[in-house]
Design a protein around this motif. Sequence first.
Motif, PDB file in Angstrom:
ATOM      1  N   UNK A   1      38.150  35.635  20.581  1.00  0.00           N
ATOM      2  CA  UNK A   1      38.832  36.829  21.099  1.00  0.00           C
ATOM      3  C   UNK A   1      38.160  37.368  22.352  1.00  0.00           C
ATOM      4  N   UNK A   2      36.831  37.403  22.338  1.00  0.00           N
ATOM      5  CA  UNK A   2      36.100  37.855  23.521  1.00  0.00           C
ATOM      6  C   UNK A   2      36.291  36.915  24.694  1.00  0.00           C
ATOM      7  N   UNK A   3      36.324  35.616  24.414  1.00  0.00           N
ATOM      8  CA  UNK A   3      36.558  34.637  25.475  1.00  0.00           C
ATOM      9  C   UNK A   3      37.941  34.847  26.100  1.00  0.00           C
ATOM     10  N   UNK A   4      38.925  35.199  25.272  1.00  0.00           N
ATOM     11  CA  UNK A   4      40.273  35.457  25.803  1.00  0.00           C
ATOM     12  C   UNK A   4      40.249  36.646  26.757  1.00  0.00           C
ATOM     13  N   UNK A   5      39.510  37.694  26.396  1.00  0.00           N
ATOM     14  CA  UNK A   5      39.373  38.842  27.310  1.00  0.00           C
ATOM     15  C   UNK A   5      38.706  38.421  28.616  1.00  0.00           C
ATOM     16  N   UNK A   6      37.662  37.606  28.499  1.00  0.00           N
ATOM     17  CA  UNK A   6      36.977  37.114  29.699  1.00  0.00           C
ATOM     18  C   UNK A   6      37.926  36.320  30.592  1.00  0.00           C
ATOM     19  N   UNK A   7      38.756  35.463  29.988  1.00  0.00           N
ATOM     20  CA  UNK A   7      39.681  34.644  30.774  1.00  0.00           C
ATOM     21  C   UNK A   7      40.702  35.498  31.502  1.00  0.00           C
ATOM     22  N   UNK A   8      41.210  36.536  30.840  1.00  0.00           N
ATOM     23  CA  UNK A   8      42.176  37.431  31.491  1.00  0.00           C
ATOM     24  C   UNK A   8      41.518  38.142  32.668  1.00  0.00           C
ATOM     25  N   UNK A   9      40.314  38.679  32.452  1.00  0.00           N
ATOM     26  CA  UNK A   9      39.616  39.388  33.532  1.00  0.00           C
ATOM     27  C   UNK A   9      39.311  38.446  34.695  1.00  0.00           C
ATOM     28  N   UNK A  10      38.865  37.232  34.398  1.00  0.00           N
ATOM     29  CA  UNK A  10      38.567  36.271  35.463  1.00  0.00           C
ATOM     30  C   UNK A  10      39.833  35.842  36.197  1.00  0.00           C
ATOM     31  N   UNK A  11      40.918  35.658  35.465  1.00  0.00           N
ATOM     32  CA  UNK A  11      42.179  35.267  36.114  1.00  0.00           C
ATOM     33  C   UNK A  11      42.664  36.366  37.058  1.00  0.00           C
TER      34      UNK A  11
END
Length: 131
Positions: free
Chosen positions: A70-80
């Motif tokens: 779940x945290x990785x998904x947040x990171x991916x959205x922020x990075x995108x």
Amino acid sequence: MNEEKVARGLGWFSIGLGLVEVLAPRPVATFLGTSHPNLIRAFRARELAARLGILLLNKPTAPWLWARVGGDALDMVALALTYQHNPVTRKAVGFSLAKVVAITALDVWCARQLKPYNWPVIPNRLEFDQP
């Protein structure tokens, strides 16, 4: 491959990376081309909590790995979003995004391999013994 060893390795890797980002969020924000160092600090504090959950248990359990996902998904959205809005740092952000995708794949694999945590069974207190 031993999923418990991989889970612990992911936990230690994330602790190291997370500490850098919590203690020095401005250089990380500059590298990524974002003006939100406090967001980086908050994301990493969340990540450190999940990682500690993995490392403090005798045997890592799937819920902590799913918390990582779940945290990785947040990171991916922020990075995108950063990738989309800041052409100057696209190379650095793209590299970071690729790293998060690869680590997320390991997190998902570990979470699926680990047995779910066996919560203690609490008897239903509303039931009364029949004579």
